[in-house]
Design an enzyme around this catalytic site. Structure first.
Site, PDB file in Angstrom:
ATOM      1  N   GLU A   1      40.132  42.434  34.308  1.00 27.01           N
ATOM      2  CA  GLU A   1      38.946  41.783  33.748  1.00 27.01           C
ATOM      3  C   GLU A   1      37.774  42.749  33.581  1.00 27.01           C
ATOM      4  O   GLU A   1      37.116  42.773  32.540  1.00 27.01           O
ATOM      5  CB  GLU A   1      38.528  40.578  34.586  1.00 27.01           C
ATOM      6  CG  GLU A   1      39.414  39.349  34.391  1.00 27.01           C
ATOM      7  CD  GLU A   1      40.650  39.362  35.264  1.00 27.01           C
ATOM      8  OE1 GLU A   1      40.768  40.271  36.111  1.00 27.01           O
ATOM      9  OE2 GLU A   1      41.510  38.460  35.113  1.00 27.01           O
TER      10      GLU A   1
ATOM     11  N   HIS B   1      39.398  28.490  41.004  1.00 24.90           N
ATOM     12  CA  HIS B   1      39.714  28.176  39.608  1.00 24.90           C
ATOM     13  C   HIS B   1      38.907  26.954  39.166  1.00 24.90           C
ATOM     14  O   HIS B   1      39.398  26.115  38.417  1.00 24.90           O
ATOM     15  CB  HIS B   1      41.211  27.893  39.426  1.00 24.90           C
ATOM     16  CG  HIS B   1      42.085  29.087  39.603  1.00 24.90           C
ATOM     17  ND1 HIS B   1      42.244  29.724  40.802  1.00 24.90           N
ATOM     18  CD2 HIS B   1      42.852  29.775  38.718  1.00 24.90           C
ATOM     19  CE1 HIS B   1      43.080  30.749  40.658  1.00 24.90           C
ATOM     20  NE2 HIS B   1      43.461  30.800  39.405  1.00 24.90           N
TER      21      HIS B   1
END
Lengths: 331, 348
Positions: free
Chosen positions: B63, B131
């Site tokens: 990322e 999440h």
């Protein structure tokens, strides 16, 4: 003695002399800003590259004006070698409106995109994927440009080193990663934070060539960079160059560098890249003493002029503080 | 005019922008794999077949790395869309977004621009603490970034087009329970806010909130999924004879201050509803805005309903306790209007 770089001496004498002049310009620029800092005239902090000039010059001399470099907190040498004017650079360090970043960057954020020097990024390792992004754009736009990413040995333990080089490798991006291994990340010796002998050894993990070169030998640096740039421009992907070098001073303005053995510092000063190159040039007899002396006079004058330019430049007005938070269009 | 889900609207926006400008590219994990997912929530499905793998670029799980690649590519003329699987992973990109993308224009004295869009799926969906987050406040705090949060298909397309054409880094929040995607990723508890979306070009400007329901007694300000929960609460409030106005901010930075102040001037009561944590969230910013510029309009103190200031718990019962629900919004509104109004001298 310069130990490598034999084929490079086929360069025209004017190029050889220009390399000498640029190294000297970096050296004298940094000596001057350090003096000004000690005098209390220079604000901010400084990270000097004194002793590492052969890397900046050897690499940037291998590039086209349209190629781009990214740099770090230790950025003065890269900026000068890529063609940022010393007036604008000096003014930036003084925090003046005429600085290359209008006084909003400072010593750690210098650059001029018009000459291919991205304003430097001072978070260690952050520039590595960003440089890969430049290279991705060059590849997608088929521009024939190459990106060069300068970073220190300390950056090679950041995650961005792994992520950025891996992506550049899998996509065969036109980029050269140049590690200036000056052997210390701030005060920490590289041997304490890296198990392998060479940063270049890590290239194997990405399936790209890794090359160790004497970073105090400007001709050797130039030679390996020419090859790496040709490889990048030709579509064969990145190379990791490790230039072994040494910074003569401490990490930053207030660091005396007392964590380093005296003999070590003394040894590396005998390997001063400017001194070595001047000896080599003298031995070649293609550049005369008079020409070298003229270079010294010219550089002294440039640096003095830059100080005068910066001192007499206006401070940025307070209204500039709220400008450029968002893009305002091309100047 | 066709009815589209938010996923379809987002995909249409990207398809049109990629056709319009060859510099628009997508970078992310699993975004263009053949027979793959089209990103975590199918948003990019089919785009690699249409535009090729040079423009829909599958990245390693890196990322920070591909955020940096996007920034560099943006500086060199591209308009990258950075696809995140979950907004939670944006923290891996934090240095690149906050120190690099947001500051490059400023610290270069306006030499470089960084036109990137970071698409981040947010919202609690019984996936536990890593999440589930809706981390808008982190980015609203950063000068140089813009933050938008569409809740309808129309806005999803229009705001994404504006984001792609913007010359600055934009954090683009998408709620997992609003995607409305069929087939591959049906979420438990998902709404399906299908809406009319014009084919072809239109944009929704940043910095403009929209009134989703007109009302006279209190103003409820919300974003994303909370807009729908606020609307549900408003319906129940109506049965109690209370008329709630519901404002969907859509854009968090820049923030439509006028829309909030105008509504508060009318209703005199302000309830702020956010799925993000309360501390330093946008609800605090909007409350401060009204304290500074609209205090005279208030007939009662501002009230907030947010998720708890804890990580997101997994168990469905705990998640319901954690997140703002229509019931909690209804109860808070009732208390604000009924009890708040009895304290006519609340300002002492």
């Amino acid at each position: 003695m310069l130990t490598q770089g034999a084929p490079t001496h086929r360069l025209p004498a004017t190029d050889l002399l220009a390399m000498y002049e640029t190294m000297l310009r970096i050296r004298r620029f940094e000596e001057m800003v350090y003096y000004l800092f000690l005098q209390g005239d220079m604000p901010g902090t400084l990270h000097l590259s004194t002793g590492q000039e052969a890397v900046a010059v050897g690499v940037c001399t291998s590039l086209r004006a349209t190629d781009f470099v990214t740099s770090t907190h230790r950025a003065h040498g890269h900026a000068i070698a890529k063609g940022v004017g010393v007036n604008a650079l000096m003014a930036e360090l003084f925090g003046k409106a005429t600085g290359c970043c209008q006084g909003k960057g400072g010593s750690m954020h210098v650059g001029d995109v018009r000459v291919g020097a991205v304003p430097s990024l001072a978070v260690v390792g952050a520039g590595i994927p960003i440089a890969a992004g430049l290279a991705l754009a060059f590849k997608l736009r088929k521009t024939d440009q190459v990106a060069v990413c300068f970073f220190g040995d300390g950056a090679t333990n950041e995650g961005t080193f792994h992520e950025g080089i891996n992506m550049a490798a899998i996509w065969d991006l036109p980029i050269v990663f140049v590690c200036e291994n000056n052997q210390y990340g701030a005060s920490t010796h590289v041997s304490k934070v890296m198990k392998v002998a060479n940063v270049a050894d890590r290239a194997a993990a990405y399936g790209i060539p890794g090359v160790v070169v004497d970073g105090n030998d400007v001709l050797a640096v130039h030679e390996v960079t020419v090859e790496a740039v040709a490889r990048a421009r030709g579509g064969s992907g990145p190379t990791l160059l490790e230039c072994k070098t040494y910074r003569h001073g401490g990490h930053s303005r207030s660091d005396p560098g007392s964590y380093r053995p005296e003999e070590e510092v003394a040894y590396w000063k005998t390997r001063d890249p400017i001194k070595l190159y001047r000896e080599w040039l003298a031995g070649q007899r293609r550049v005369g003493e008079a020409e070298l002396a003229a270079v010294h006079v010219r550089v002294e004058q440039q640096i003095d002029d830059a100080v005068e330019y910066a001192r007499s430049s206006p401070d940025p007005g307070p209204e500039l503080a709220i400008r450029h938070v968002y893009w305002e269009g091309s100047a | 005019m066709r009815k589209l889900t938010i996923v379809e609207a987002l995909r249409q926006a990207m398809r049109e922008e990629m056709a319009r400008d060859h510099n628009v590219i997508i970078l992310g994990e699993d975004v263009g794999i053949e027979q793959g997912f089209g990103g975590a929530f199918t948003v990019t499905l089919g785009l690699s077949e249409e535009f090729g793998h040079d423009r829909v670029i599958d990245t390693p799980i890196s990322e920070a790395g591909y955020a940096g690649v996007a920034i560099g590519a943006a500086m060199a003329g591209m308009r990258p869309i950075v696809d995140l699987q979950y907004a939670d992973f944006i923290y891996c990109m934090m240095d690149q977004i906050v120190n690099e993308a947001a500051k490059l224009c400023y610290m270069s004295g306006g030499q470089v621009k960084v036109p990137i869009v970071v698409r981040a799926p947010v919202g609690a969906t019984t996936r536990g603490a890593q999440h589930s987050q809706t981390p808008e406040a982190m980015f609203m705090h950063v000068p140089g970034l813009k933050v938008v949060a569409p809740s309808t298909a129309y806005d999803a397309k229009g705001l994404l087009k504006t984001a792609i054409r913007d010359d600055n880094p934009v954090i683009f929040l998408e709620h997992k329970l609003l995607y409305g995607s069929k087939g591959l990723r049906v979420e438990v508890g998902a709404l399906n806010p299908v809406g009319e979306v014009p084919e072809g070009d239109y944009t929704v400007p940043f910095g403009q909130a929209v009134v989703r329901r007109e009302g006279a007694d209190l103003t409820i300000v919300a974003t994303l999924l909370m807009v729908y929960r606020a609307l549900e609460a408003a319906q129940r409030l109506a049965a109690e004879g209370i008329s709630a106005e519901v404002i969907d901010l859509r854009s968090l930075r820049p923030l439509d201050e006028e829309a909030v102040l105008r509504s508060v001037a009318k209703t005199g009561h302000l309830l702020l509803v956010d799925e993000d944590h309360q501390a330093c969230g946008w609800t605090a910013e909007v409350a401060a805005l009204v304290a500074e510029k609209g205090l005279a309009h208030l007939r009662a103190p501002v009230k907030r309903v947010t998720s708890l200031d804890t990580p997101t718990p997994y168990a469905p019962t705990l998640e319901r306790a954690w997140i703002p629900t229509p019931e909690k919004i209804f109860a808070a509104a009732l208390e604000l209007v009924v009890n708040g109004s009895t304290h006519t001298d609340w300002r002492g």
